[in-house]
Design an enzyme around this catalytic site. Structure first.
Site, PDB file in Angstrom:
ATOM      1  N   ASP A 200      42.258  45.565  52.763  1.00  0.00           N
ATOM      2  CA  ASP A 200      43.062  46.947  52.526  1.00  0.00           C
ATOM      3  C   ASP A 200      42.460  47.682  53.673  1.00  0.00           C
ATOM      4  OD1 ASP A 200      40.655  47.903  51.768  1.00  0.00           O
ATOM      5  OD2 ASP A 200      41.217  48.773  49.920  1.00  0.00           O
ATOM      6  N   HIS A 201      42.859  49.072  53.961  1.00  0.00           N
ATOM      7  CA  HIS A 201      42.539  49.932  54.987  1.00  0.00           C
ATOM      8  C   HIS A 201      40.863  50.058  55.156  1.00  0.00           C
ATOM      9  CE1 HIS A 201      42.722  52.289  51.238  1.00  0.00           C
ATOM     10  NE2 HIS A 201      41.853  53.116  51.574  1.00  0.00           N
TER      11      HIS A 201
ATOM     12  N   HIS B 216      31.243  19.629  37.080  1.00  0.00           N
ATOM     13  CA  HIS B 216      31.949  21.012  37.529  1.00  0.00           C
ATOM     14  C   HIS B 216      33.480  20.899  37.372  1.00  0.00           C
ATOM     15  CE1 HIS B 216      28.003  22.160  38.682  1.00  0.00           C
ATOM     16  NE2 HIS B 216      27.644  21.292  39.481  1.00  0.00           N
TER      17      HIS B 216
ATOM     18  N   ASN C 196      32.278  25.970  41.627  1.00  0.00           N
ATOM     19  CA  ASN C 196      33.700  26.715  40.895  1.00  0.00           C
ATOM     20  C   ASN C 196      34.819  26.376  41.779  1.00  0.00           C
ATOM     21  OD1 ASN C 196      31.236  29.087  40.821  1.00  0.00           O
ATOM     22  ND2 ASN C 196      31.664  28.117  39.121  1.00  0.00           N
TER      23      ASN C 196
ATOM     24  N   GLY D 102      38.285  45.321  43.691  1.00  0.00           N
ATOM     25  CA  GLY D 102      39.588  45.433  43.300  1.00  0.00           C
ATOM     26  C   GLY D 102      40.633  44.346  43.984  1.00  0.00           C
TER      27      GLY D 102
ATOM     28  N   CYS E 127      37.982  44.327  50.811  1.00  0.00           N
ATOM     29  CA  CYS E 127      38.505  45.651  50.649  1.00  0.00           C
ATOM     30  C   CYS E 127      37.037  46.725  50.530  1.00  0.00           C
ATOM     31  CB  CYS E 127      39.272  46.030  49.216  1.00  0.00           C
ATOM     32  SG  CYS E 127      38.441  45.819  47.553  1.00  0.00           S
ATOM     33  N   GLY E 128      36.971  47.483  49.977  1.00  0.00           N
ATOM     34  CA  GLY E 128      35.859  48.577  50.049  1.00  0.00           C
ATOM     35  C   GLY E 128      34.492  47.979  49.321  1.00  0.00           C
ATOM     36  N   THR E 129      34.920  47.464  48.117  1.00  0.00           N
ATOM     37  CA  THR E 129      33.912  46.844  47.193  1.00  0.00           C
ATOM     38  C   THR E 129      33.997  45.312  47.263  1.00  0.00           C
ATOM     39  OG1 THR E 129      35.255  47.034  45.252  1.00  0.00           O
ATOM     40  CG2 THR E 129      33.547  48.895  45.816  1.00  0.00           C
ATOM     41  N   GLY E 130      35.269  44.827  47.245  1.00  0.00           N
ATOM     42  CA  GLY E 130      35.649  43.358  47.124  1.00  0.00           C
ATOM     43  C   GLY E 130      35.999  43.230  45.962  1.00  0.00           C
TER      44      GLY E 130
ATOM     45  N   ARG F  65      34.625  21.971  34.184  1.00  0.00           N
ATOM     46  CA  ARG F  65      34.740  23.345  33.744  1.00  0.00           C
ATOM     47  C   ARG F  65      35.763  24.035  34.500  1.00  0.00           C
ATOM     48  NH1 ARG F  65      28.300  22.726  34.595  1.00  0.00           N
ATOM     49  NH2 ARG F  65      27.687  21.722  32.541  1.00  0.00           N
TER      50      ARG F  65
ATOM     51  N   ARG G  16      32.051  48.108  52.374  1.00  0.00           N
ATOM     52  CA  ARG G  16      31.225  49.317  52.089  1.00  0.00           C
ATOM     53  C   ARG G  16      29.937  48.780  51.451  1.00  0.00           C
ATOM     54  NH1 ARG G  16      36.409  52.964  49.949  1.00  0.00           N
ATOM     55  NH2 ARG G  16      37.307  53.415  51.986  1.00  0.00           N
TER      56      ARG G  16
HETATM   57  C1  RB5 Z   1      39.854  52.142  48.378  1.00  0.00           C
HETATM   58  O1  RB5 Z   1      39.316  53.320  48.626  1.00  0.00           O
HETATM   59  C2  RB5 Z   1      39.025  51.301  47.522  1.00  0.00           C
HETATM   60  O2  RB5 Z   1      39.128  51.804  46.198  1.00  0.00           O
HETATM   61  C3  RB5 Z   1      39.150  49.900  47.697  1.00  0.00           C
HETATM   62  O3  RB5 Z   1      39.053  49.359  49.020  1.00  0.00           O
HETATM   63  C4  RB5 Z   1      38.384  48.897  46.797  1.00  0.00           C
HETATM   64  O4  RB5 Z   1      37.167  49.387  47.131  1.00  0.00           O
HETATM   65  C5  RB5 Z   1      38.747  48.761  45.642  1.00  0.00           C
HETATM   66  O5  RB5 Z   1      38.374  47.820  44.944  1.00  0.00           O
END
Ligand code: RB5
Length: 149
Positions: free
Chosen positions: A9-10, A134, A100, A71, A66-69, A137, A110
């Site tokens: 994502d962005h 493995h 896995n 979502g 993404c920001g956290t990986g 599983r 982030r």
């Molecule tokens: C976007 O702001 C943020 O929510 C997305 O990148 C991600 O971290 C979601 O899991």
């Protein structure tokens, strides 16, 4: 074949470009399916697009960011046949391949710096599935997925 699909994502445009260059340097053919601007977007759309490329056989492995990986990993895992794990260390990145048979990796731009992220990518891309116990599983994961019909 070493075909890798990449999406984000962005929040992870710059990291995605770095991952693309690194994977190409490792001999992978990279399909970077965007997005290309930092305009706010929706991670499920991009996670699903990369996951469909892997599940459909257009790519051997996928990496989503993404920001956290978190979502984008959740979205990718909704596509049948996808096993995507979030890794922010190299040990986990090796293990999700070896134990896995993960076909996708997710990271948070982030959460990790670029240097560590590229080492994680290398660990993921250079490790093969060990099979054996493995495989039993991993097959069980598939059976759970099949319960959905
Ligand atoms: C976007 O702001 C943020 O929510 C997305 O990148 C991600 O971290 C979601 O899991």
């Amino acid at each position: 074949m070493k075909r890798l699909v990449l999406s984000s994502d962005h929040a992870a445009i710059d990291l995605r470009r770095a991952v693309a260059a690194h994977a190409e340097g490792l001999g992978w053919t990279v399909s970077d399916i965007g997005p290309t601007t930092t305009e706010s977007t929706h991670y499920p759309r991009h996670g699903a697009a990369a996951a469909r490329a892997v599940a459909g056989g257009e790519a051997d492995l996928g990496i989503v960011l993404c920001g956290t990986g978190q979502g984008i990993m959740m979205a990718a895992n909704k596509v049948p046949g996808i096993r995507c794990g979030v890794c922010h260390d190299t040990f986990s990145a090796r293990m999700i391949r070896a134990h896995n048979d993960a076909n996708m990796l997710s990271m948070g731009a982030r959460v990790v710096g670029e240097g560590l992220a590229l080492e994680i990518v290398e660990a993921f891309l250079s490790t093969g599935f060990e099979g054996g116990r493995h495989a039993t599983r991993v097959d069980m994961i598939g059976e759970i997925e099949a319960e959905r019909g």
